[in-house]
Write a protein that holds these residues in place. Structure first.
Motif, PDB file in Angstrom:
ATOM      1  N   LEU A  11       7.548   1.551  -0.416  1.00 31.06           N
ATOM      2  CA  LEU A  11       6.787   1.189  -1.606  1.00 31.06           C
ATOM      3  C   LEU A  11       7.378  -0.026  -2.301  1.00 31.06           C
ATOM      4  CD1 LEU A  11       7.150   4.617  -1.632  1.00 31.06           C
ATOM      5  CD2 LEU A  11       5.255   4.275  -3.218  1.00 31.06           C
ATOM      6  N   ASP A  12       6.487  -0.840  -2.834  1.00 31.54           N
ATOM      7  CA  ASP A  12       6.839  -1.914  -3.745  1.00 31.54           C
ATOM      8  C   ASP A  12       7.272  -1.276  -5.076  1.00 31.54           C
ATOM      9  OD1 ASP A  12       6.668  -4.539  -5.091  1.00 31.54           O
ATOM     10  OD2 ASP A  12       4.811  -3.736  -5.929  1.00 31.54           O
ATOM     11  N   SER A 135      11.459  -4.451  -2.166  1.00 28.99           N
ATOM     12  CA  SER A 135      11.190  -5.183  -3.397  1.00 28.99           C
ATOM     13  C   SER A 135      11.853  -6.550  -3.412  1.00 28.99           C
ATOM     14  CB  SER A 135      11.716  -4.360  -4.589  1.00 28.99           C
ATOM     15  OG  SER A 135      11.530  -5.043  -5.810  1.00 28.99           O
ATOM     16  N   ASN A 136      11.146  -7.516  -3.974  1.00 34.23           N
ATOM     17  CA  ASN A 136      11.740  -8.815  -4.286  1.00 34.23           C
ATOM     18  C   ASN A 136      12.495  -8.650  -5.601  1.00 34.23           C
ATOM     19  OD1 ASN A 136      10.564  -9.902  -2.049  1.00 34.23           O
ATOM     20  ND2 ASN A 136       9.080 -11.169  -3.126  1.00 34.23           N
ATOM     21  N   ALA A 137      13.708  -8.156  -5.506  1.00 35.41           N
ATOM     22  CA  ALA A 137      14.454  -7.820  -6.708  1.00 35.41           C
ATOM     23  C   ALA A 137      15.942  -7.998  -6.468  1.00 35.41           C
ATOM     24  CB  ALA A 137      14.158  -6.382  -7.137  1.00 35.41           C
ATOM     25  N   GLU A 138      16.677  -8.080  -7.561  1.00 37.37           N
ATOM     26  CA  GLU A 138      18.122  -8.215  -7.509  1.00 37.37           C
ATOM     27  C   GLU A 138      18.775  -6.840  -7.359  1.00 37.37           C
ATOM     28  OE1 GLU A 138      20.017  -8.641 -11.306  1.00 37.37           O
ATOM     29  OE2 GLU A 138      18.065  -8.892 -12.283  1.00 37.37           O
ATOM     30  N   SER A 139      20.094  -6.851  -7.253  1.00 39.15           N
ATOM     31  CA  SER A 139      20.836  -5.616  -7.007  1.00 39.15           C
ATOM     32  C   SER A 139      20.703  -4.602  -8.132  1.00 39.15           C
ATOM     33  CB  SER A 139      22.319  -5.930  -6.791  1.00 39.15           C
ATOM     34  OG  SER A 139      22.873  -6.572  -7.932  1.00 39.15           O
ATOM     35  N   GLY A 164      17.420  -9.687  -3.153  1.00 39.31           N
ATOM     36  CA  GLY A 164      18.662 -10.283  -3.620  1.00 39.31           C
ATOM     37  C   GLY A 164      19.888  -9.813  -2.858  1.00 39.31           C
ATOM     38  N   LEU A 165      19.761  -8.703  -2.163  1.00 37.16           N
ATOM     39  CA  LEU A 165      20.869  -8.163  -1.373  1.00 37.16           C
ATOM     40  C   LEU A 165      20.755  -8.499   0.108  1.00 37.16           C
ATOM     41  CD1 LEU A 165      21.081  -4.629  -3.012  1.00 37.16           C
ATOM     42  CD2 LEU A 165      22.751  -6.475  -3.250  1.00 37.16           C
ATOM     43  N   GLU A 169      12.748 -12.217   1.549  1.00 36.20           N
ATOM     44  CA  GLU A 169      11.857 -11.700   0.515  1.00 36.20           C
ATOM     45  C   GLU A 169      10.404 -11.732   0.968  1.00 36.20           C
ATOM     46  OE1 GLU A 169      12.691 -14.139  -2.854  1.00 36.20           O
ATOM     47  OE2 GLU A 169      11.724 -15.921  -2.026  1.00 36.20           O
ATOM     48  N   LYS A 170       9.618 -10.871   0.367  1.00 35.88           N
ATOM     49  CA  LYS A 170       8.181 -10.863   0.622  1.00 35.88           C
ATOM     50  C   LYS A 170       7.585 -12.202   0.186  1.00 35.88           C
ATOM     51  CE  LYS A 170       7.674  -7.098  -1.946  1.00 35.88           C
ATOM     52  NZ  LYS A 170       7.039  -5.929  -2.607  1.00 35.88           N
ATOM     53  N   PRO A 171       6.620 -12.726   0.937  1.00 36.77           N
ATOM     54  CA  PRO A 171       5.842 -12.105   2.013  1.00 36.77           C
ATOM     55  C   PRO A 171       6.408 -12.246   3.425  1.00 36.77           C
ATOM     56  CG  PRO A 171       4.869 -14.217   1.474  1.00 36.77           C
ATOM     57  CD  PRO A 171       6.039 -14.027   0.528  1.00 36.77           C
ATOM     58  N   ASP A 172       7.640 -12.643   3.579  1.00 38.42           N
ATOM     59  CA  ASP A 172       8.247 -12.751   4.909  1.00 38.42           C
ATOM     60  C   ASP A 172       8.239 -11.374   5.579  1.00 38.42           C
ATOM     61  OD1 ASP A 172       9.920 -12.995   7.131  1.00 38.42           O
ATOM     62  OD2 ASP A 172      11.317 -14.337   6.119  1.00 38.42           O
TER      63      ASP A 172
END
Length: 258
Positions: A11-12, A135-139, A164-165, A169-172
């Motif tokens: 899930l996103d 998620s395209n998100a940081e730690s 970030g880890l 990132e999406k959409p890759d």
């Protein structure tokens, strides 16, 4: 798909499990005002943030992975947000503003969790599915924010892939390949991804052969058109749960968790 065997669901986060309260520019202005500084135009600051975020993401993808710490990435983004909005602060003041903003977004204050998020995640795990966050998100999403919202690794989700880890990132589609690996090298045909973006979630997952659901919590006109074209569009995670029950077979379904 008819009775596909499912072993993993990913899930996103934003727009799928939780949402922001208000616009990010509001919090930036509030942080400046808390220090007695003028910041009257919330909309201008929000637009400045969007432009700064896009520029930083282009220069240093994945929150600076391999080049900057995520803290420094955000420091530059915050500074540029205010500059683009027409506000300029001396370094000490700018650092104070940044520290307030960074601390705020590391708390529960700016976020609201959707009421169906935790029940769905727990149901999926109890059903024998491996549950992942992509998620395209940081730690801090993994270590601080999701746990603070009551979404804990081990009780609500099993593994996470955070840009970030990981440095992707999406959409890759590579971020979804990592998710399959972390789930135990699950074949794409036995995985399902749920997210609210056609470009970042639905299409890249499908490109690998992963089943996908586009979540449309806010009843957008675009999603309605996509549904007519054959995209699987559902309004919430409760509907996604029912879709899985009707279209997939999983290892076991534990009753009483709906």
């Amino acid at each position: 798909m008819a009775a596909a065997r499912l072993k993993c669901v990913t899930l996103d986060v934003t727009g799928t499990l939780m949402a922001y309260k208000g616009e990010l520019g509001d919090y930036y202005c509030m942080s400046a005002k808390a220090l007695g500084l003028p910041c009257p135009d919330y909309k201008r600051v929000h637009e400045g943030f969007k432009a700064a975020y896009a520029e930083m993401s282009k220069k240093f993808p994945c929150f600076g992975y391999g080049h900057l710490s995520d803290v420094e990435w955000w420091r530059r983004c915050v500074r540029d947000s205010f500059i683009r909005a027409g506000y300029s602060f001396d370094p000490d003041t700018g650092e104070q503003i940044f520290n307030r903003i960074h601390a705020m977004f590391g708390s529960t204050a700016p976020y609201t969790i959707f009421p169906d998020a935790q029940p769905f995640l727990r149901w999926a795990r109890a059903s024998g599915l491996s549950v992942g966050i992509v998620s395209n998100a940081e730690s801090r999403y993994r270590d601080v924010i999701l746990p603070a919202l009551g979404l804990n690794q081990g009780s609500e989700w099993d593994f996470g892939v955070f840009s970030g880890l990981e440095g992707v990132e999406k959409p890759d589609p590579g971020i979804y390949k990592l998710a399959l690996e972390k789930a135990g090298n699950v074949p794409p045909s036995m995985a399902l991804h749920i997210g609210d973006s056609l470009r970042k979630d639905y299409l890249p997952a499908q490109s690998l052969g992963i089943h996908a659901i586009l979540l449309d919590r806010f009843k957008t006109a675009e999603a309605a058109r996509l549904k007519e074209s054959g995209v699987i569009v559902l309004p919430d995670l409760s509907a996604a749960q029912q879709w899985i029950l009707h279209n997939c077979s999983v290892q076991q379904i534990t009753k009483g968790l709906d």
